[in-house]
Enzyme design. Sequence first.
Site, PDB file in Angstrom:
ATOM      1  N   VAL A  67       0.832  -1.201   0.000  1.00 45.97           N
ATOM      2  CA  VAL A  67       0.000   0.000   0.000  1.00 45.97           C
ATOM      3  C   VAL A  67       0.868   1.254   0.000  1.00 45.97           C
ATOM      4  CG1 VAL A  67      -1.744   1.313   1.264  1.00 45.97           C
ATOM      5  CG2 VAL A  67      -1.934  -1.173   1.126  1.00 45.97           C
ATOM      6  N   ASN A 104      12.728  -0.079   5.962  1.00 45.57           N
ATOM      7  CA  ASN A 104      13.930  -0.851   6.280  1.00 45.57           C
ATOM      8  C   ASN A 104      13.940  -2.205   5.564  1.00 45.57           C
ATOM      9  OD1 ASN A 104      11.972  -2.220   7.717  1.00 45.57           O
ATOM     10  ND2 ASN A 104      13.201  -2.425   9.598  1.00 45.57           N
ATOM     11  N   VAL A 106      11.911   2.428  11.701  1.00 39.76           N
ATOM     12  CA  VAL A 106      11.130   3.456  12.402  1.00 39.76           C
ATOM     13  C   VAL A 106      11.081   3.249  13.910  1.00 39.76           C
ATOM     14  CG1 VAL A 106       9.683   3.978  10.401  1.00 39.76           C
ATOM     15  CG2 VAL A 106       8.931   2.236  12.056  1.00 39.76           C
ATOM     16  N   TYR A 134      -0.633  -8.321  15.769  1.00 38.51           N
ATOM     17  CA  TYR A 134      -1.019  -7.305  14.781  1.00 38.51           C
ATOM     18  C   TYR A 134      -2.234  -6.519  15.255  1.00 38.51           C
ATOM     19  CZ  TYR A 134      -2.147  -5.233  10.222  1.00 38.51           C
ATOM     20  OH  TYR A 134      -2.418  -4.359   9.191  1.00 38.51           O
ATOM     21  N   THR A 146      -7.489  -4.766   1.344  1.00 35.91           N
ATOM     22  CA  THR A 146      -6.975  -4.151   0.125  1.00 35.91           C
ATOM     23  C   THR A 146      -6.201  -5.178  -0.704  1.00 35.91           C
ATOM     24  OG1 THR A 146      -6.830  -1.976   1.135  1.00 35.91           O
ATOM     25  CG2 THR A 146      -5.429  -2.369  -0.745  1.00 35.91           C
TER      26      THR A 146
END
Length: 325
Positions: A20, A40, A65, A153, A183
Amino acid sequence: MATGQVPFRRAVVTGGCGFVGSHLCDLLLDSGVEVVCVDNFLTGTADNVVHRRADDRFELLVHDVTTPIPVSGGVDLVLHLASPASPQDYLRLPIETLQAGAQGTFNALELARQKKARFVLASTSEVYGDPLQHPQRESYWGNVNPVGPRSVYDEAKRFAEAATTAYRTEHGVDTAIVRIFNTFGPRMRADDGRAVPTFVRQALAGEPLTVTGDGSQTRSLCYVDDTVRGILAVASGRHTGPVNLGNSAETTVLELAHLVGELCGSASPIEFVDRPVDDPGRRKPDITLAWDKFGWRPETEPRKGLSTTIDWFATQLHHTAAGER
């Protein structure tokens, strides 16, 4: 939203080399926005953005991050997508998934706070768990197993939503939350474990299509172009969310397998396998808020989106086979 009508000059996209994220980078660049793509390569790949590397408005920052994000210069939009997102990935990388949702979100929020930028969190329909409400509205709190295999998750995203809300109330950061449903499209990995790429890969290879359980569980498929258009619409508005982004058309997994087989021209049989633990029984967003606030709804009919996705996978498999000869 028409191309070129977004109120941003420079955006940071974490997870920008993912499925995405890379499409979102494309839409931003096509809308005249400079992009810093942060990744990364834990689950993303530079191949997804290679077509943008010659664009002087595009910068690729290879960075994790979970440490502070070193972006210099002005930024007026931070889009936080960095996270393993497929079952195959977050079950393989449970700690990294939790870290991306926790420390990664804090670092992305801190960047937005320092830059006085709009911040958008890409959350997920998984925050609703195996829902007891149907369709799912943004006001629904969900039915999530906090210690099940999918919890790394589910709870990472639920924590990320809480952190985003806290930064808004405590620091006045201009934040929004979008919840993305099912998606699909080009640039998905064939081995990522989600239904569409799994069925497409199997059908193109002439293998049985593995349907979990009896296939009666439902999904609501939204083509990736529609999803990123929705994300940018929310980013360009002032609403805090959460906002559901998905397709209100519902299909069973078994129906999806048959459709993919048909579109691939495959004679692959259906093979039923065990259903994963905590696999949602029904998944369908209420997208009234997205329509009322932003005039957004999906425009790509799932059959058309699947055909485009299948063509992309077929091309990739052809290139792979040619390279092996």
